[in-house]
Write a protein that holds these residues in place. Sequence first.
Motif, PDB file in Angstrom:
ATOM      1  N   VAL A  85       0.854  -1.125  -0.038  1.00  0.00           N
ATOM      2  CA  VAL A  85      -0.205  -0.063   0.024  1.00  0.00           C
ATOM      3  C   VAL A  85       0.667   1.296  -0.021  1.00  0.00           C
ATOM      4  CG1 VAL A  85      -1.928  -1.343   1.161  1.00  0.00           C
ATOM      5  CG2 VAL A  85      -0.172   0.314   2.510  1.00  0.00           C
ATOM      6  N   LEU A  86       0.390   2.406  -0.493  1.00  0.00           N
ATOM      7  CA  LEU A  86       0.727   3.616  -0.437  1.00  0.00           C
ATOM      8  C   LEU A  86       0.145   4.529   0.402  1.00  0.00           C
ATOM      9  CD1 LEU A  86       3.366   4.881  -1.959  1.00  0.00           C
ATOM     10  CD2 LEU A  86       1.822   5.975  -3.539  1.00  0.00           C
ATOM     11  N   CYS A  87       0.561   5.130   1.291  1.00  0.00           N
ATOM     12  CA  CYS A  87      -0.100   5.592   2.448  1.00  0.00           C
ATOM     13  C   CYS A  87       0.816   7.214   2.968  1.00  0.00           C
ATOM     14  CB  CYS A  87      -0.278   4.843   3.741  1.00  0.00           C
ATOM     15  SG  CYS A  87       1.418   4.232   4.415  1.00  0.00           S
ATOM     16  N   LYS A  88      -0.145   7.964   3.541  1.00  0.00           N
ATOM     17  CA  LYS A  88       0.656   9.076   4.118  1.00  0.00           C
ATOM     18  C   LYS A  88       0.568   9.477   5.675  1.00  0.00           C
ATOM     19  CE  LYS A  88      -0.211  14.219   3.621  1.00  0.00           C
ATOM     20  NZ  LYS A  88      -1.113  15.205   2.773  1.00  0.00           N
ATOM     21  N   VAL A  89       1.689   9.689   6.115  1.00  0.00           N
ATOM     22  CA  VAL A  89       1.642   9.694   7.461  1.00  0.00           C
ATOM     23  C   VAL A  89       0.905  10.964   8.035  1.00  0.00           C
ATOM     24  CG1 VAL A  89       3.302  10.015   9.637  1.00  0.00           C
ATOM     25  CG2 VAL A  89       3.827   8.769   7.442  1.00  0.00           C
ATOM     26  N   VAL A  90      -0.037  11.007   8.938  1.00  0.00           N
ATOM     27  CA  VAL A  90      -0.974  11.977   9.339  1.00  0.00           C
ATOM     28  C   VAL A  90      -0.523  12.426  10.858  1.00  0.00           C
ATOM     29  CG1 VAL A  90      -2.807  11.464   7.864  1.00  0.00           C
ATOM     30  CG2 VAL A  90      -2.766  10.306  10.118  1.00  0.00           C
ATOM     31  N   PRO A 138       5.202  13.630   9.798  1.00  0.00           N
ATOM     32  CA  PRO A 138       3.942  13.667   9.408  1.00  0.00           C
ATOM     33  C   PRO A 138       4.197  14.353   7.700  1.00  0.00           C
ATOM     34  CG  PRO A 138       3.926  14.221  11.727  1.00  0.00           C
ATOM     35  CD  PRO A 138       5.457  13.960  11.162  1.00  0.00           C
ATOM     36  N   GLY A 139       3.161  13.882   7.169  1.00  0.00           N
ATOM     37  CA  GLY A 139       3.321  14.301   5.563  1.00  0.00           C
ATOM     38  C   GLY A 139       4.011  13.581   4.613  1.00  0.00           C
ATOM     39  N   ASP A 140       4.907  12.703   5.283  1.00  0.00           N
ATOM     40  CA  ASP A 140       5.523  11.454   4.261  1.00  0.00           C
ATOM     41  C   ASP A 140       4.996  10.591   3.568  1.00  0.00           C
ATOM     42  OD1 ASP A 140       7.809  12.601   5.492  1.00  0.00           O
ATOM     43  OD2 ASP A 140       8.429  11.131   6.459  1.00  0.00           O
ATOM     44  N   ILE A 141       5.068  10.256   2.529  1.00  0.00           N
ATOM     45  CA  ILE A 141       4.325   9.417   1.643  1.00  0.00           C
ATOM     46  C   ILE A 141       5.395   7.960   1.986  1.00  0.00           C
ATOM     47  CG2 ILE A 141       3.243   8.433  -0.556  1.00  0.00           C
ATOM     48  CD1 ILE A 141       2.098  11.009   0.612  1.00  0.00           C
ATOM     49  N   PHE A 168       8.400   9.581  -0.458  1.00  0.00           N
ATOM     50  CA  PHE A 168       8.529  10.899  -0.656  1.00  0.00           C
ATOM     51  C   PHE A 168       8.103  11.759   0.619  1.00  0.00           C
ATOM     52  CE2 PHE A 168       5.868  15.065  -1.124  1.00  0.00           C
ATOM     53  CZ  PHE A 168       6.655  15.619  -2.086  1.00  0.00           C
ATOM     54  N   ALA A 169       9.194  12.719   0.380  1.00  0.00           N
ATOM     55  CA  ALA A 169       9.073  13.644   1.931  1.00  0.00           C
ATOM     56  C   ALA A 169       9.466  15.050   1.347  1.00  0.00           C
ATOM     57  CB  ALA A 169      10.256  13.032   2.900  1.00  0.00           C
ATOM     58  N   GLN A 170       9.316  15.981   2.403  1.00  0.00           N
ATOM     59  CA  GLN A 170       9.604  17.402   2.217  1.00  0.00           C
ATOM     60  C   GLN A 170      10.679  17.647   3.427  1.00  0.00           C
ATOM     61  OE1 GLN A 170       5.809  19.474   1.558  1.00  0.00           O
ATOM     62  NE2 GLN A 170       6.386  19.992  -0.528  1.00  0.00           N
ATOM     63  N   SER A 171      11.414  18.372   3.151  1.00  0.00           N
ATOM     64  CA  SER A 171      12.441  18.943   4.468  1.00  0.00           C
ATOM     65  C   SER A 171      11.603  20.022   4.985  1.00  0.00           C
ATOM     66  CB  SER A 171      13.717  19.545   3.771  1.00  0.00           C
ATOM     67  OG  SER A 171      13.433  20.847   2.911  1.00  0.00           O
ATOM     68  N   THR A 172      12.079  20.501   6.217  1.00  0.00           N
ATOM     69  CA  THR A 172      11.672  21.449   7.236  1.00  0.00           C
ATOM     70  C   THR A 172      11.443  22.794   6.384  1.00  0.00           C
ATOM     71  OG1 THR A 172      13.840  21.873   7.892  1.00  0.00           O
ATOM     72  CG2 THR A 172      12.416  20.288   9.215  1.00  0.00           C
ATOM     73  N   ALA A 173      12.306  22.706   5.306  1.00  0.00           N
ATOM     74  CA  ALA A 173      12.177  23.936   4.571  1.00  0.00           C
ATOM     75  C   ALA A 173      11.302  24.056   3.352  1.00  0.00           C
ATOM     76  CB  ALA A 173      13.750  24.430   4.050  1.00  0.00           C
ATOM     77  N   GLY A 174      10.602  22.852   3.336  1.00  0.00           N
ATOM     78  CA  GLY A 174       9.539  22.722   2.473  1.00  0.00           C
ATOM     79  C   GLY A 174       9.798  22.173   0.916  1.00  0.00           C
ATOM     80  N   ASN A 175      11.295  21.739   0.727  1.00  0.00           N
ATOM     81  CA  ASN A 175      11.724  21.168  -0.526  1.00  0.00           C
ATOM     82  C   ASN A 175      11.568  19.987  -0.510  1.00  0.00           C
ATOM     83  OD1 ASN A 175      12.353  23.896  -1.084  1.00  0.00           O
ATOM     84  ND2 ASN A 175      14.387  23.777   0.025  1.00  0.00           N
ATOM     85  N   THR A 176      11.447  19.326  -1.743  1.00  0.00           N
ATOM     86  CA  THR A 176      11.374  17.768  -1.678  1.00  0.00           C
ATOM     87  C   THR A 176      12.863  17.032  -1.772  1.00  0.00           C
ATOM     88  OG1 THR A 176       9.500  17.732  -3.552  1.00  0.00           O
ATOM     89  CG2 THR A 176      10.708  15.892  -3.633  1.00  0.00           C
ATOM     90  N   MET A 177      12.946  16.247  -0.997  1.00  0.00           N
ATOM     91  CA  MET A 177      14.126  15.492  -0.641  1.00  0.00           C
ATOM     92  C   MET A 177      14.483  14.474  -1.418  1.00  0.00           C
ATOM     93  SD  MET A 177      14.691  15.984   3.419  1.00  0.00           S
ATOM     94  CE  MET A 177      13.264  14.963   3.878  1.00  0.00           C
ATOM     95  N   ILE A 178      15.603  14.205  -1.566  1.00  0.00           N
ATOM     96  CA  ILE A 178      16.153  12.912  -2.278  1.00  0.00           C
ATOM     97  C   ILE A 178      16.806  11.876  -1.235  1.00  0.00           C
ATOM     98  CG2 ILE A 178      16.331  13.961  -4.430  1.00  0.00           C
ATOM     99  CD1 ILE A 178      19.271  14.268  -4.140  1.00  0.00           C
ATOM    100  N   PRO A 179      16.569  10.612  -1.582  1.00  0.00           N
ATOM    101  CA  PRO A 179      17.511   9.661  -0.523  1.00  0.00           C
ATOM    102  C   PRO A 179      18.870   9.608  -0.918  1.00  0.00           C
ATOM    103  CG  PRO A 179      16.037   8.387  -2.017  1.00  0.00           C
ATOM    104  CD  PRO A 179      15.543   9.964  -2.347  1.00  0.00           C
ATOM    105  N   ILE A 180      19.708   9.568   0.103  1.00  0.00           N
ATOM    106  CA  ILE A 180      20.982   9.521  -0.090  1.00  0.00           C
ATOM    107  C   ILE A 180      21.601   8.037   0.482  1.00  0.00           C
ATOM    108  CG2 ILE A 180      21.731  11.750  -0.422  1.00  0.00           C
ATOM    109  CD1 ILE A 180      22.226  12.067   2.443  1.00  0.00           C
ATOM    110  N   SER A 181      20.694   7.527   1.474  1.00  0.00           N
ATOM    111  CA  SER A 181      21.005   6.137   1.940  1.00  0.00           C
ATOM    112  C   SER A 181      19.826   5.501   2.378  1.00  0.00           C
ATOM    113  CB  SER A 181      21.992   6.220   3.199  1.00  0.00           C
ATOM    114  OG  SER A 181      21.358   6.622   4.390  1.00  0.00           O
ATOM    115  N   TRP A 182      19.836   4.357   2.838  1.00  0.00           N
ATOM    116  CA  TRP A 182      18.577   3.583   3.461  1.00  0.00           C
ATOM    117  C   TRP A 182      17.974   4.414   4.477  1.00  0.00           C
ATOM    118  CZ3 TRP A 182      18.210   1.691   8.432  1.00  0.00           C
ATOM    119  CH2 TRP A 182      19.013   1.280   8.859  1.00  0.00           C
TER     120      TRP A 182
END
Length: 200
Positions: A85-90, A138-141, A168-182
């Motif tokens: 499943v794909l879900c959003k942390v609330v 909260p807000g992470d997919i 998918f996650a946004q940083s505290t600055a509101g930008n879309t982040m990219i994974p750099i490790s697990w």
Amino acid sequence: MSGESVIVTPGRRLGLAEEYEAGSGTYVRNGLIYASILGTKIIQPTADTTAEETSDKTSDTPAKPLVFVERKNAKFAIPAIGSEVLCKVVRMNPRAASVAIMMVGSVPCQEDFLGTVRVQDIRATEKDSVQMINSFRPGDIVRAEVISLGDQRSYYLATTKNEHGVVFAQSTAGNTMIPISWEEMQDPKTRDIEKRKCAK
């Protein structure tokens, strides 16, 4: 003749065992009747009895209405054990993250189902050292697997597999982040690094 009918999901409370007879598609726990399948909740009123039948029954023990769930072919996705499943942390607390399940596989849900990722179900190893705040926000997919139907309020999910975790996650600055490790994601603009349990 059928009485009240409404669509229910597994684990939905249907009524009190002292007021209804539990029929097919249901189970009884602690004096309450729950749905065990997806379908239509139907309350079957007691049928009129004949004079011969009533003469053989005591008048102080009237028959209870029957409640059961009739399975139907759903045109929308519903989680099941083993489903991805794909879900959003609330919301979160130190012990668990509450999520809204939005998709089952590649099929969207008609409505969000509630799910819970417990801290012990985040990683397959070193479970004692896992911290919720370093896994999700909260807000992470999140991509996860259904491991239990839970109770009438939520499904239990796990992200122990490598392919499961934050997608998918946004940083505290509101930008879309990219994974750099697990276990880390980075804001490409600010270069800030935040902890996450990332999907591979």
